[in-house]
Enzyme design. Structure first.
Site, mmCIF file in Angstrom:
data_model
loop_
_atom_site.group_PDB
_atom_site.id
_atom_site.type_symbol
_atom_site.label_atom_id
_atom_site.label_comp_id
_atom_site.label_asym_id
_atom_site.label_seq_id
_atom_site.Cartn_x
_atom_site.Cartn_y
_atom_site.Cartn_z
ATOM 1 N N ASP A 35 54.082 31.179 18.681
ATOM 2 C CA ASP A 35 54.771 30.512 19.061
ATOM 3 C C ASP A 35 56.210 31.516 19.532
ATOM 4 O O ASP A 35 56.451 32.687 19.423
ATOM 5 C CB ASP A 35 55.114 29.312 17.797
ATOM 6 C CG ASP A 35 55.974 28.829 18.392
ATOM 7 O OD1 ASP A 35 56.521 28.635 19.432
ATOM 8 O OD2 ASP A 35 55.252 27.158 17.702
ATOM 9 N N TYR A 143 54.509 13.079 30.455
ATOM 10 C CA TYR A 143 54.374 13.950 29.384
ATOM 11 C C TYR A 143 52.435 12.834 29.507
ATOM 12 O O TYR A 143 51.790 13.851 30.115
ATOM 13 C CB TYR A 143 54.542 13.567 28.092
ATOM 14 C CG TYR A 143 53.488 13.424 27.212
ATOM 15 C CD1 TYR A 143 53.822 14.509 26.547
ATOM 16 C CD2 TYR A 143 52.581 12.625 26.295
ATOM 17 C CE1 TYR A 143 52.512 15.138 25.538
ATOM 18 C CE2 TYR A 143 52.402 12.279 24.452
ATOM 19 C CZ TYR A 143 52.252 14.146 25.058
ATOM 20 O OH TYR A 143 50.899 14.572 23.813
#
Ligand code: AKB
Length: 315
Positions: A35, A143
């Site tokens: 990440d 999105y």
């Protein structure tokens, strides 16, 4: 079995639990978490972790080569509410990260990809009840547009280049271990925390906003099971509809009140109401059930009990 897994976005809501689940199946050192920021302690301490930007192709390729990665789960994404505030950033992250892993697979550097889609691929013109697998898709959010486009690219890479990419359209996901960030369905997690902490919740959606939802354990099982399915059983290469339960804020409140009778909710809808109103209320997931045996286990009341039992200690 020479399987080595890379999870990109392992510090997020799904990534954290997925990492621990996969480490339980394949062994800690075979599942590399990554990440842009460090993950939860349990992820950091139980196996390998790399700081990795999902938009950096070269950096992903380096990790793929050095750990001899076979499967990538790309969980990094900007969710619906945040994406409305940062449209270009959301587009860049959601699309470039996908192209990075699709291209690694096209070049033969990895074998298999999981990429998450969402109920956000549907829009205001989609039938709201029992939304079919194939139907009108005119998403009205940034999105949703990125997820719909992503689905088309996944299917294209599969058909043109034989890339083994698998995907499901997640509903709202609810977990006591991790908090969501920046979604429209996030209220369904926050409400449990606020019920225990303040006995009261101010909801950013109105009382009648029914949305498809799922307990995280079911979502993780679905994710791993679609990846374990035989390639010929994964007939849909854009993304599978997936369902467990649907409820509105009034119904989740009633479920919480079975345990905390004086819990109160108030409604103060904001910009997220319009997003929620554009999404389906219930989902037809027959294809996932037939093709790779999807079955959900947890319903609303069971989830409420699990959530409250596990969060009690925190407050
Ligand atoms: C969101 O609310 O943005 C997500 C989703 C439904 O994909 N939880």
């Amino acid at each position: 079995m020479k399987k080595r897994i890379l999870i990109i976005g392992a510090s997020g809501q799904i990534g954290t639990e997925l990492t621990m689940y996969l480490r339980g199946i394949y062994g800690n050192h075979k599942v590399i978490a990554s990440d842009i920021a460090e993950a939860a302690d349990e992820v950091m301490k139980s196996g390998p972790f790399e700081i990795l930007d999902a938009m950096d192709y070269d950096a992903i390729q380096d990790v793929v080569i050095s750990y001899e990665i076979t499967d990538v789960y790309l969980m990094a994404a900007m969710l619906s509410a945040t994406a409305e505030k940062f449209p270009m950033k959301a587009w860049d992250l959601n699309m470039n990260s996908l192209f990075n892993v699709l291209n690694l697979a096209k070049e033969g550097k990895i074998d298999k990809i999981f990429w998450p889609s969402s109920i956000a691929v549907f829009g205001p013109t989609t039938p709201k009840q029992d939304t079919p697998q194939q139907t009108i898709m005119e998403p009205s959010t940034v999105y949703g547009i990125s997820k719909q486009t992503g689905e088309r690219w996944c299917e294209y890479y599969h058909n043109k280049y034989g890339v083994d990419v698998r995907s499901i359209r997640y509903p709202g996901l609810i977990s006591y271990k991790t908090q969501p960030g920046g979604g429209t369905t996030d209220y369904a997690v926050d409400i449990y925390h606020k019920a225990l902490k303040h006995n009261k919740y101010i909801c950013f959606l109105n009382e009648e906003t029914t949305l498809p939802m799922m307990f995280m354990d079911d979502a993780i099982r679905a994710t791993v099971n679609v990846m374990l399915a035989a390639p010929e059983d994964v007939k849909i290469r854009n993304a599978y509809n997936l369902a467990a339960m649907s409820f509105n804020p009034q119904e989740i409140t009633a479920s919480i009140q079975k345990h905390i009778p004086d819990f109160k909710i108030e409604y103060n809808p904001d910009f997220r109401q319009e997003i929620a109103d554009s999404w389906p209320q219930t989902i037809d997931d027959k294809a996932a059930r037939k093709d790779w045996g999807w079955e959900h286990k947890v319903d609303l009341d069971e989830m409420t009990k699990i959530m409250l039992d596990n969060l009690k200690g925190e407050y």
